[in-house]
Design a protein around this motif. Structure first.
Motif: not given
Length: 306
Positions: A6, A9, A13, A258, A261
């Protein structure tokens, strides 16, 4: 999902978008002063914030509401003066927020302290050190967002499986779309007794929004009906912390996971003005037409699904 993945990611981003925070405006169909409520928006905000904090994220909740059930009242956060001193440059962000016992930071943003600022000035607050900023919005009497909430990257509409609530959600989406040119909304269906009913309600809402508004709706999740959510609120706590094994707590955690993402999109109101960034430290611990036909269809189809 593994926390390391996580973090990777989220780091990627930020590298690709150049953005400091993901800003999410949480909305419902109740405009200021209309007496509507019971959707569970504030409960959703604080529980998702607590779930995100449990995943190791720095989370800031901005509370625009001003009533006895607001997040600020729930956690005893001052609702006057703090935002004004921050925006005037007299205080840094980390000195203006209140760190709750549930891992997220909170700041009150009452209307009289919001209306005097232009969109570009809000970047001081929204481009701070938080990974995610959740705004518990207060729509005005026209059903429109504040200049603060209009800066969000994502707009989440919270509703429930009931004809009146679905109709309110559609009207909310219509007004926000025409007022702010928002092309896409995510939807959380709250107080769900039956998953199939929640799916039918969302599909009806998405079909009508697409047909009459050319607006895309995306599912952000559903939350089971659970009296322990309100019990946690009575205790000035969050369900995900006080009653972690309950269905609602599970659903809030799923939505939070969620959310990390969701593809990053640019705010429709973004103004490319460089503003000084305060507080670099962590804050961890009427253009709309009347459309009676689609609204009627929503109410009828939602009634049929219940």
């Amino acid at each position: 999902m593994d926390k390391f993945m996580l973090d990777q990611a989220e780091g990627l981003r930020r590298l690709l978008t150049g953005s400091r925070s993901r800003v999410v405006a949480m909305c419902s169909g109740a405009a200021a002063g209309n007496g509507a409520g019971g959707i569970g928006k504030t409960s959703a905000v604080v529980n998702i914030a607590a779930a995100l904090a449990a995943l190791g994220k720095d989370v800031l909740v901005i509370d625009e509401r001003q009533n006895a059930l607001s997040a600020s009242r729930l956690f005893g956060v001052p609702d006057n003066g703090t935002l004004a001193t921050l925006m005037s440059g007299k205080r840094f962000l980390e000195d203006s927020v209140t760190n709750t016992p549930f891992g997220f930071a909170l700041i009150a943003a009452p209307r009289d302290e919001r209306i005097s600022h232009v969109p570009a000035q809000w970047r001081v607050l929204l481009d701070g050190p938080a990974d995610i900023v959740l705004i518990d919005t207060q729509l005005d009497r026209n059903g429109e967002l504040s200049t603060l909430a209009a800066q969000a990257h994502e707009f989440v509409v919270i509703t429930r499986v009931a004809p009146a609530a679905i109709t309110e959600a559609y009207v909310c989406i219509k007004r926000l779309h025409y007022a702010h040119a928002i092309p896409r909304f995510r939807v959380i269906v709250n107080h769900v007794k039956n998953a199939a009913d929640a799916s039918v309600a969302f599909n009806n809402l998405a079909t009508v929004a697409s047909r009459y508004l050319a607006v895309q709706l995306m599912q952000a999740g559903r939350v089971a009906e659970d009296h322990r959510v309100s019990r946690a609120q009575e205790l000035s706590r969050c369900a995900v912390e006080a009653f972690p094994a309950t269905p609602a707590a599970r659903d809030y955690r799923q939505i939070a996971a969620e959310m990390l993402h969701w593809p990053m999109v640019q705010s429709p109101q973004t103004v490319p003005v460089e503003m000084p960034k305060l507080g670099e430290h962590s804050i961890n611990p009427g253009a709309a037409r009347r459309m009676e036909t689609p609204v009627t269809q929503l109410a009828m189809s939602s009634s049929a699904s219940m």
